[in-house]
Design a protein around this motif. Sequence first.
Motif, PDB file in Angstrom:
ATOM      1  N   GLU A 200       0.917  -1.324   0.194  1.00 15.65           N
ATOM      2  CA  GLU A 200      -0.045  -0.125   0.057  1.00 15.65           C
ATOM      3  C   GLU A 200       0.967   1.250  -0.065  1.00 15.65           C
ATOM      4  OE1 GLU A 200      -2.734   2.168   3.068  1.00 15.65           O
ATOM      5  OE2 GLU A 200      -2.893   0.076   3.078  1.00 15.65           O
ATOM      6  N   ASP A 203       2.031   1.994  -3.354  1.00 15.40           N
ATOM      7  CA  ASP A 203       0.882   2.104  -4.373  1.00 15.40           C
ATOM      8  C   ASP A 203       0.363   3.625  -4.297  1.00 15.40           C
ATOM      9  OD1 ASP A 203       0.994  -0.275  -5.455  1.00 15.40           O
ATOM     10  OD2 ASP A 203      -0.528  -1.077  -4.431  1.00 15.40           O
ATOM     11  N   ARG A 204       0.704   3.900  -2.856  1.00 15.28           N
ATOM     12  CA  ARG A 204       0.188   5.265  -2.534  1.00 15.28           C
ATOM     13  C   ARG A 204       1.049   6.442  -3.140  1.00 15.28           C
ATOM     14  NH1 ARG A 204      -1.907   5.381   3.573  1.00 15.28           N
ATOM     15  NH2 ARG A 204      -1.888   7.697   3.144  1.00 15.28           N
ATOM     16  N   ARG A 206       3.018   5.993  -5.831  1.00 21.01           N
ATOM     17  CA  ARG A 206       2.797   5.765  -7.242  1.00 21.01           C
ATOM     18  C   ARG A 206       1.751   6.889  -7.529  1.00 21.01           C
ATOM     19  NH1 ARG A 206       7.236   4.557  -8.154  1.00 21.01           N
ATOM     20  NH2 ARG A 206       7.953   2.874  -8.950  1.00 21.01           N
ATOM     21  N   GLU A 207       0.275   6.712  -6.968  1.00 15.73           N
ATOM     22  CA  GLU A 207      -0.810   7.508  -7.208  1.00 15.73           C
ATOM     23  C   GLU A 207      -0.665   8.897  -6.833  1.00 15.73           C
ATOM     24  OE1 GLU A 207      -5.672   7.806  -5.409  1.00 15.73           O
ATOM     25  OE2 GLU A 207      -3.917   6.594  -4.569  1.00 15.73           O
ATOM     26  N   ALA A 208       0.152   9.432  -5.923  1.00 14.25           N
ATOM     27  CA  ALA A 208       0.627  10.909  -5.762  1.00 14.25           C
ATOM     28  C   ALA A 208       1.288  11.241  -6.964  1.00 14.25           C
ATOM     29  CB  ALA A 208       1.294  10.996  -4.581  1.00 14.25           C
ATOM     30  N   ARG A 210       1.463  10.120 -10.069  1.00 14.83           N
ATOM     31  CA  ARG A 210       0.584  10.201 -11.219  1.00 14.83           C
ATOM     32  C   ARG A 210      -0.020  11.492 -11.224  1.00 14.83           C
ATOM     33  NH1 ARG A 210       0.246   4.726 -10.561  1.00 14.83           N
ATOM     34  NH2 ARG A 210      -1.751   4.946  -9.149  1.00 14.83           N
ATOM     35  N   GLY A 211      -0.663  11.905 -10.163  1.00 17.22           N
ATOM     36  CA  GLY A 211      -1.378  13.288  -9.876  1.00 17.22           C
ATOM     37  C   GLY A 211      -0.441  14.518 -10.025  1.00 17.22           C
ATOM     38  N   SER A 213       2.199  14.791 -12.467  1.00 17.05           N
ATOM     39  CA  SER A 213       2.967  14.192 -13.667  1.00 17.05           C
ATOM     40  C   SER A 213       3.807  15.219 -14.146  1.00 17.05           C
ATOM     41  CB  SER A 213       2.038  13.564 -14.678  1.00 17.05           C
ATOM     42  OG  SER A 213       1.012  14.595 -15.178  1.00 17.05           O
ATOM     43  N   HIS A 224       8.514   9.136 -11.706  1.00 16.83           N
ATOM     44  CA  HIS A 224       8.631   7.905 -10.908  1.00 16.83           C
ATOM     45  C   HIS A 224      10.021   7.280 -10.911  1.00 16.83           C
ATOM     46  CE1 HIS A 224       4.243   7.680 -11.168  1.00 16.83           C
ATOM     47  NE2 HIS A 224       4.201   7.513 -12.693  1.00 16.83           N
TER      48      HIS A 224
END
Length: 234
Positions: A200, A203-204, A206-208, A210-211, A213, A224
């Motif tokens: 987790e 993943d968190r 990576r999500e941040a 992507r937001g 970019s 990344h």
Amino acid sequence: MKIETAEQGAPGRVTEDRIRVLPNAVVVLDGVTSRTRPPDRNGGWYATQLADQLSRLINDTDPLKDLLARAIASLVTEHGLVPGDSPSATAAIVRWSETTIDALVLCDTPVVAFGQTAHVLEDTRLEDLRPDPEILRWKNKPGGYWVAEAEPAAAHQALTASWPREEIRQVIVATDGVSCGVSDYGLFSWEDLKQLPLGEVLDRIREAERGDSEHKRWPRYKTHDDQAIARLTT
């Protein structure tokens, strides 16, 4: 010692981070590819070779700096590596015995040990130089930053710490693709990483990323990075 690990490469590439779990130690490396490397010698190759050497050399008693220096020297001899023209790697080592936990950090792969308080062992010399557009000219030089490459003396510039094992409950080791979630993005505290599922955490982050970019919220060289984290529970 209970050991949990998680890792993944940056999207679209094979990770150059390495985690090696040994009977009495954990090694975490972040490979860095040289701009002039041969095609078959990237940062992942170097990190694998260094992990192999450390796996053979780590014992219960020798100082971690000495062990890392020997590992680097072995790679120089076996593969003809040249300082300044070789792939390299950050290095973090955590070794334990019945009485102590020892840690080493070279470049930006921190170790955090949790007892009554959090003990953060981190090497910020690279980060301190990041505004310099010619940062590579400071690699493995006095006043610059130090990394495992083709100069064994760099190992003796590592930061080390030792704690009584009875005082430490957990230890976190993370490459900068994970520690950025604490130090740069503010998604977690080090204390959070004691309990969150490691997958987790990755993943968190990576999500941040992507937001963001376009790198406006968190200025950085790439969207990344490779991710590797180990959590040790005594």
